[in-house]
Scaffold this active site. Structure first.
Site, short mmCIF file in Angstrom:
data_model
loop_
_atom_site.label_atom_id
_atom_site.label_comp_id
_atom_site.label_asym_id
_atom_site.label_seq_id
_atom_site.Cartn_x
_atom_site.Cartn_y
_atom_site.Cartn_z
N CYS A 3 6.07 3.00 1.83
CA CYS A 3 5.11 2.65 2.89
C CYS A 3 4.56 1.26 2.58
O CYS A 3 5.19 0.49 1.85
CB CYS A 3 4.00 3.71 3.02
SG CYS A 3 2.96 3.91 1.56
N ASN A 6 1.56 2.13 -0.77
CA ASN A 6 1.94 3.14 -1.77
C ASN A 6 0.72 3.88 -2.32
O ASN A 6 0.69 4.30 -3.49
CB ASN A 6 2.76 2.51 -2.92
CG ASN A 6 3.45 3.51 -3.83
OD1 ASN A 6 3.69 3.23 -5.00
ND2 ASN A 6 3.76 4.69 -3.35
N CYS A 8 -1.26 5.95 0.34
CA CYS A 8 -1.56 7.01 1.32
C CYS A 8 -0.33 7.84 1.68
O CYS A 8 -0.22 9.01 1.30
CB CYS A 8 -2.17 6.43 2.59
SG CYS A 8 -3.76 5.63 2.35
N ARG A 9 0.61 7.25 2.41
CA ARG A 9 1.73 8.04 2.95
C ARG A 9 2.83 8.32 1.94
O ARG A 9 3.23 9.49 1.77
CB ARG A 9 2.32 7.31 4.18
CG ARG A 9 1.39 7.29 5.35
CD ARG A 9 1.84 6.30 6.41
NE ARG A 9 1.71 4.92 5.93
CZ ARG A 9 2.04 3.84 6.61
NH1 ARG A 9 2.56 3.98 7.82
NH2 ARG A 9 1.87 2.63 6.11
N SER A 10 3.35 7.27 1.29
CA SER A 10 4.51 7.51 0.42
C SER A 10 4.18 8.36 -0.82
O SER A 10 5.05 9.13 -1.25
CB SER A 10 5.22 6.21 0.04
OG SER A 10 4.36 5.31 -0.62
N ASP A 119 -0.25 4.96 10.02
CA ASP A 119 -0.97 4.54 8.82
C ASP A 119 -2.37 5.16 8.87
O ASP A 119 -3.15 4.85 9.77
CB ASP A 119 -1.05 3.01 8.83
CG ASP A 119 -1.76 2.47 7.61
OD1 ASP A 119 -2.38 3.25 6.86
OD2 ASP A 119 -1.71 1.25 7.40
P1 4NP Z 1 -0.14 3.37 2.98
O1 4NP Z 1 -1.58 3.01 3.60
O2 4NP Z 1 0.80 2.25 3.40
O3 4NP Z 1 0.21 4.66 3.62
O4 4NP Z 1 -0.33 3.45 1.50
C1 4NP Z 1 -2.21 1.79 3.40
C2 4NP Z 1 -2.93 1.59 2.26
C3 4NP Z 1 -3.60 0.40 2.07
C4 4NP Z 1 -3.53 -0.59 3.03
C5 4NP Z 1 -2.80 -0.37 4.19
C6 4NP Z 1 -2.13 0.81 4.36
N1 4NP Z 1 -4.22 -1.82 2.85
O5 4NP Z 1 -4.22 -2.64 3.77
O6 4NP Z 1 -4.81 -2.03 1.79
#
Ligand code: 4NP
Length: 148
Positions: A3, A6, A8-10, A119
């Site tokens: 993602c 790294n 939240c989703r992955s 997201d």
């Molecule tokens: P992820 O979510 O891609 O599912 O881990 C996010 C985590 C942090 C951010 C964006 C998406 N960020 O902008 O910091």
């Protein structure tokens, strides 16, 4: 499992697939990474930790890392959480034989629809739905590739 951050989703996708691999006694190695570098070294977001725990999965030991070109050589299958991650991975792969390894994860559930796992970073309510989408996608992954 890839993602953006790294966190939240992955990490959820990694934890869910590892659980299913254990249940099916498969000898697979699973890891996750982000296309971005901002959260390298961080543990998963507490909301991902919570929804995983509610479903009997402990993801607290994971640490975020950034995807590297070597991952595209090392892993047989790469799953992108959204279309932006997918495009970045295809660009990173550069060669056609490597880009064939890259899949948009929800294509396993909704073939050809090009859907993204939303997201959830700015959406506290989004984590449960993300878990359910990834749980179904990981079932499809095990069904499709468990003969390898
Ligand atoms: P992820 O979510 O891609 O599912 O881990 C996010 C985590 C942090 C951010 C964006 C998406 N960020 O902008 O910091």
């Amino acid at each position: 499992m890839v993602c953006l951050g790294n966190i939240c989703r992955s990490p959820l996708a990694e934890g869910i697939l590892k659980e299913k691999i254990k249940q099916h006694r498969l000898d697979w190695e699973v890891d996750s990474a982000g296309t971005g570098y901002w959260h390298v070294g961080d543990g998963p977001d507490r909301r991902s930790v919570a929804v995983a725990r509610q479903n009997g999965i402990d993801i607290r030991a994971q640490r975020a890392r950034q995807i590297s070109p070597k991952d595209l050589d090392d892993f047989d299958l790469i799953f992108a959480m959204d279309t932006s991650n997918y495009r970045n991975l295809i660009n990173l792969a550069a060669q056609p034989d490597l880009s064939e390894k890259v899949h948009l994860i929800l294509d396993l559930v909704f073939p050809g629809e090009g859907r993204s796992v939303p997201d959830p970073y700015y959406d506290d309510q989004g984590f449960e739905g993300v878990f359910e989408m990834l749980d179904e996608a990981c079932d499809r992954i095990v069904e499709r590739w468990n003969k390898l």
